[in-house]
Design an enzyme around this catalytic site. Structure first.
Site, PDB file in Angstrom:
ATOM      1  CG  ASP A   1      78.647  -4.768  50.520  1.00  0.00           C
ATOM      2  OD1 ASP A   1      78.053  -3.696  50.775  1.00  0.00           O
ATOM      3  OD2 ASP A   1      79.372  -5.354  51.338  1.00  0.00           O
TER       4      ASP A   1
ATOM      5  CB  SER B   1      84.729  -1.818  52.619  1.00  0.00           C
ATOM      6  OG  SER B   1      84.798  -3.160  52.977  1.00  0.00           O
TER       7      SER B   1
ATOM      8  CG  HIS C   1      79.886  -3.226  54.525  1.00  0.00           C
ATOM      9  ND1 HIS C   1      80.396  -3.861  53.417  1.00  0.00           N
ATOM     10  CD2 HIS C   1      80.969  -2.768  55.193  1.00  0.00           C
ATOM     11  CE1 HIS C   1      81.717  -3.797  53.422  1.00  0.00           C
ATOM     12  NE2 HIS C   1      82.094  -3.137  54.491  1.00  0.00           N
TER      13      HIS C   1
HETATM   14  N1  ARG Z   1      83.680  -8.534  56.306  1.00  0.00           N
HETATM   15  C1  ARG Z   1      83.514  -7.274  55.662  1.00  0.00           C
HETATM   16  C2  ARG Z   1      84.298  -6.180  56.397  1.00  0.00           C
HETATM   17  O1  ARG Z   1      85.114  -6.455  57.196  1.00  0.00           O
HETATM   18  C3  ARG Z   1      82.073  -6.919  55.498  1.00  0.00           C
HETATM   19  C4  ARG Z   1      81.308  -6.642  56.743  1.00  0.00           C
HETATM   20  C5  ARG Z   1      79.879  -6.250  56.539  1.00  0.00           C
HETATM   21  N2  ARG Z   1      79.008  -7.370  56.224  1.00  0.00           N
HETATM   22  C6  ARG Z   1      78.419  -8.173  57.150  1.00  0.00           C
HETATM   23  N3  ARG Z   1      77.677  -9.164  56.744  1.00  0.00           N
HETATM   24  N4  ARG Z   1      78.561  -7.983  58.433  1.00  0.00           N
HETATM   25  O2  ARG Z   1      83.934  -5.098  56.661  1.00  0.00           O
HETATM   26  N1  ASP Z   2      85.106  -5.667  54.695  1.00  0.00           N
HETATM   27  C1  ASP Z   2      86.264  -4.793  54.917  1.00  0.00           C
HETATM   28  C2  ASP Z   2      85.873  -3.326  54.998  1.00  0.00           C
HETATM   29  O1  ASP Z   2      84.772  -3.006  55.364  1.00  0.00           O
HETATM   30  C3  ASP Z   2      87.313  -5.045  53.910  1.00  0.00           C
HETATM   31  C4  ASP Z   2      88.232  -6.134  54.335  1.00  0.00           C
HETATM   32  O2  ASP Z   2      88.524  -6.232  55.550  1.00  0.00           O
HETATM   33  O3  ASP Z   2      88.693  -6.850  53.452  1.00  0.00           O
HETATM   34  O4  ASP Z   2      86.683  -2.437  54.832  1.00  0.00           O
END
Ligand code: ARG
Ligand code: ASP
Length: 720
Positions: free
Chosen positions: A221, A655, A84
């Protein structure tokens, strides 16, 4: 009496006392944590993690593309980050013939690695405490907030300019502990970073938005890049002559996996946390602002979902928009629920009371006596402005045709005196924006969002906090729908053909026509209102709050130094390099439920569903699963482990961060947190706040067995 008060402090402060897992630490000051880290199981020294005298792990960690973390895993500058995080570049290189998002991409030789114009990887070279110099001329008692801001800004400019004159590195100065400490950081900014590999989205995004923020998780990921430098080894713009970067350090990779209770640490770039706010602020966030965000976004996402389910083309068109809105939506829901379950606001109130009581015990604490009361007042004053900003951004700015029209604002203001060259540039930009917009635009969605959003705005914001446009709708139209119908019937911005025709024949005399388009008018009306009636006041109050928070932070440091002298205080995340550590382990999210600390490929096959986009499994992966062709990447239990959780205090920006074992060997890539623990940006509770990482063995399995990009495995240092 004194004893009673003291024990009250201890009870209350225990609630916010540092538990081993909490904290994101400045690597330069990690000596203070060394003993604890070693007691928790670490086999190395903090000098191995951060050293300015010899190579150390910090030489293998970068801020990737401005928003994520990446780590170097070979002596040829090979870099890993999340899928991502690399997503935009994978998309950038994708075409209909080469759909890398869907099918994945693997450069089978260095020549095939893809240039990413504008990408950066930033590596910290050194940092130093410049607090005294930044605060020179500030008198803690006498200097006013405005004077202080000015002195600090001037000193920073001066210190930075001096440093820049003596170095080729990027120099930044950042405030820590809400303006109580300042550090200067020297960075090397790599500008030639190429895309090397990415799994198909079925793997890299497996579970999609459905599983986002949730454990158990089965997402592969990751994506792979490589840093290139000039032939003399320096960070440089892209050139054909550039060569792979030879780093001072790269992470060895462990194939041993993790067990419950193992020590781990995460090294990366957390963006922003607010762990030291007063109760009133946390309450406002969790009980006033986030519920509005959640409600409005939820309604928009419902509309997206309805159309996305009906039409596969729309599903793809709105996938990225859905992911973007959905990420915050889901997180904030988790934050609200987490804080309420944890009684977080009540605990913060208890602390604030204890803090004020403590302030009354000594004349030297005069600055803190009324602080909590003043926070109550200023946050109350701030609330309507925050709400106004929230309504604006979550409603009007989510009407796509309105924000699209805004990209024509400059063109709508040209006159016959505007140089032709500039006009042509604006037209060219407008054409590009048009192409991008219509690729993923579905008008029925937008109309429905517009009607819903404007109605919500009208229903929930008082008339004096509504832009004129909304009051006009209330006064002059039968209902919101009739305004929306008129808007969509009259605007030019719903037709790609009309816009292009208009641009073909554009001359300055036609600028007016643009300015009178109802979509652009709607945008400008709302933004003018915001500029005049909201923004100035919001910034003023925000500055005031920041200044009070600086004093509160200083007070909390003094308070803990006396009340719990053993408590170490870490500064909130501010997009600088940090180390956090904690142990691997499952947790219990609610009564009778216990989560294991890892997931496996078997779980992917359990979730598999060819009819649900997020759970499609490719034939190739199924085949590897069926033949159990796992090679050395299987766990000793014989299965492929996909992801695991541990108690590391992470946030957005972490991330892609390396998660490392007791020997500093790479175990995986951090990519998310558990939903129950998303409140960790405001309040950290180690029993539910867990970070989620993809197991490095799954990453290697995909690179090697799935994609056959074995040349990449060969350049890594692998410890079996
Ligand atoms: N929750 C994670 C973060 O805050 C991953 C986001 C990307 N993945 C998704 N399915 N949208 O960035
Ligand atoms: N998914 C988050 C990021 O993209 C990490 C988190 O918020 O734990 O940095």
């Amino acid at each position: 009496m004194k004893k009673i008060i003291l024990s009250l402090f201890i009870v209350v402060s225990l609630a916010f006392n540092l538990r081993a897992d909490e904290g994101m630490w400045i690597p330069m000051l990690l000596q203070n944590n060394e003993q604890e880290m070693q007691e928790m199981g670490m086999n190395i020294t903090v000098e191995d993690i951060y050293s300015i005298n010899h190579s150390s792990m910090k030489d293998a960690v970068v801020l990737f593309d401005g928003g994520c973390t990446g780590e170097i895993v070979s002596d040829k500058g090979l870099l890993l980050t999340n899928h991502h995080c690399g997503f935009d570049w994978i998309q950038y290189h994708s075409t209909v013939e080469h759909d890398y998002l869907t099918n994945g991409f693997w450069a089978m030789s260095q020549e095939e690695e893809l240039v990413c114009p504008g990408i950066t990887a930033v590596m910290l070279k050194s940092m130093e405490d410049v607090t005294d110099r930044v605060l020179e001329g500030v008198d803690e008692r006498r200097t006013s907030a405005e004077e202080r801001a000015e002195i600090v800004a001037n000193n920073i400019d001066k210190i930075k300019a001096e440093a820049e004159a003596n170095t080729d590195y990027q120099v930044i100065i950042r405030s820590f502990y809400n303006g109580n400490k300042y550090y200067m950081i020297y960075n090397e900014v790599f500008r030639d970073v190429r895309l090397v590999g990415a799994p198909p989205s079925n793997i890299g995004k497996f579970g999609g938005d459905t599983d986002n923020w949730v454990w158990p998780r089965h997402t592969g990921d990751f994506s792979v890049f490589r840093i290139y430098v000039s032939p003399d080894g320096k960070a440089a713009d892209y050139s054909e002559n550039n060569v792979p970067y030879k780093p001072n350090y790269h992470f060895p990779i462990s194939l041993k996996g993790v067990e419950e209770g193992d020590f781990t640490f995460v090294f990366g770039y957390p963006a922003r946390t607010n762990e030291y706010l007063p109760a009133v602020a946390v309450n406002q966030e969790a009980n006033v602002i986030y519920p509005v965000n959640v409600d409005l976004r939820g309604k928009i996402l419902d509309i997206y979902n309805k159309y996305q389910e009906k039409d596969p083309k729309v599903r793809i068109q709105y996938a990225s928009k859905h992911a973007h809105l959905g990420n915050g939506w889901k997180k904030w829901m988790g934050v609200v629920e987490g804080i309420n379950n944890f009684k977080g606001v009540e605990k913060k109130y208890d602390f604030d009371k204890a803090f004020t009581k403590w302030a009354y015990q000594s004349r030297a604490r005069g600055a803190y006596l009324t602080l909590i009361d003043e926070f109550e007042k200023v946050y109350a004053e701030y609330e309507p402005y925050r709400l106004a900003t929230t309504y604006l951004s979550e409603t009007v700015l989510n009407i796509e045709v309105v924000t699209f029209a805004a990209s024509f604002n400059k063109l709508s203001k040209v006159t016959k005196d505007t140089p032709q060259e500039e006009i042509e540039k604006l037209i060219e930009n407008a054409r590009e924006a048009t192409k991008v917009f219509f690729k993923d635009y579905h008008q029925p969605i937008d109309e429905e969002v517009a009607a819903m959003a404007l109605q919500e705005y009208i229903n929930n914001q008082p008339a004096d906090f509504r832009p004129e446009l909304l009051n006009t709708i209330v006064e002059k139209y039968d209902n919101v729908q009739s305004y929306v119908d008129e808007l969509f019937a009259k605007t030019m911005f719903t037709s790609e053909e009309d816009i292009n025709k208009f641009l073909d024949k554009f001359k300055p005399s036609k600028a007016k026509k643009l300015a009178q388009d109802p979509a652009l008018m709607a945008y400008n009306n709302v933004m003018d209102f915001y500029e005049k009636n909201v923004k100035t006041k919001a910034i003023e109050l925000n500055n005031k709050i920041n200044d009070m928070q600086r004093v509160f932070m200083r007070g909390q440091m003094e308070y803990h130094a006396e009340v719990n002298p053993d408590k170490m205080m870490y500064p909130d995340a501010n997009f600088t390099l940090r180390v956090t550590y904690g142990k691997v382990g499952g947790f219990s999210p609610r009564d009778a439920v216990r989560y294991k600390h890892y997931t496996t490929l078997d779980g992917i096959m359990q979730k598999e569903n060819p009819d649900i986009y997020d759970y499609v499994v490719t034939d190739r992966l199924r085949e590897l699963y069926e033949t159990k062709d796992y090679g050395r990447y299987a766990d000793k239990d014989g299965s492929i482990h996909v992801a695991f959780i541990a108690g590391n205090h992470t946030t957005g920006g972490n991330s892609g961060s390396p998660i490392l074992n007791a020997d500093g060997h790479l175990l995986g890539l951090n990519f998310d947190r558990t939903w129950e623990g998303t409140m960790s940006d405001l309040i950290y509770d180690p029993s539910i706040c867990k970070n989620i990482s993809v197991d490095i063995r799954y990453v290697l399995f995909i690179i090697d067995k799935y994609a056959g990009a074995t040349r990449l495995i060969e350049e890594m240092t692998i410890i079996e």
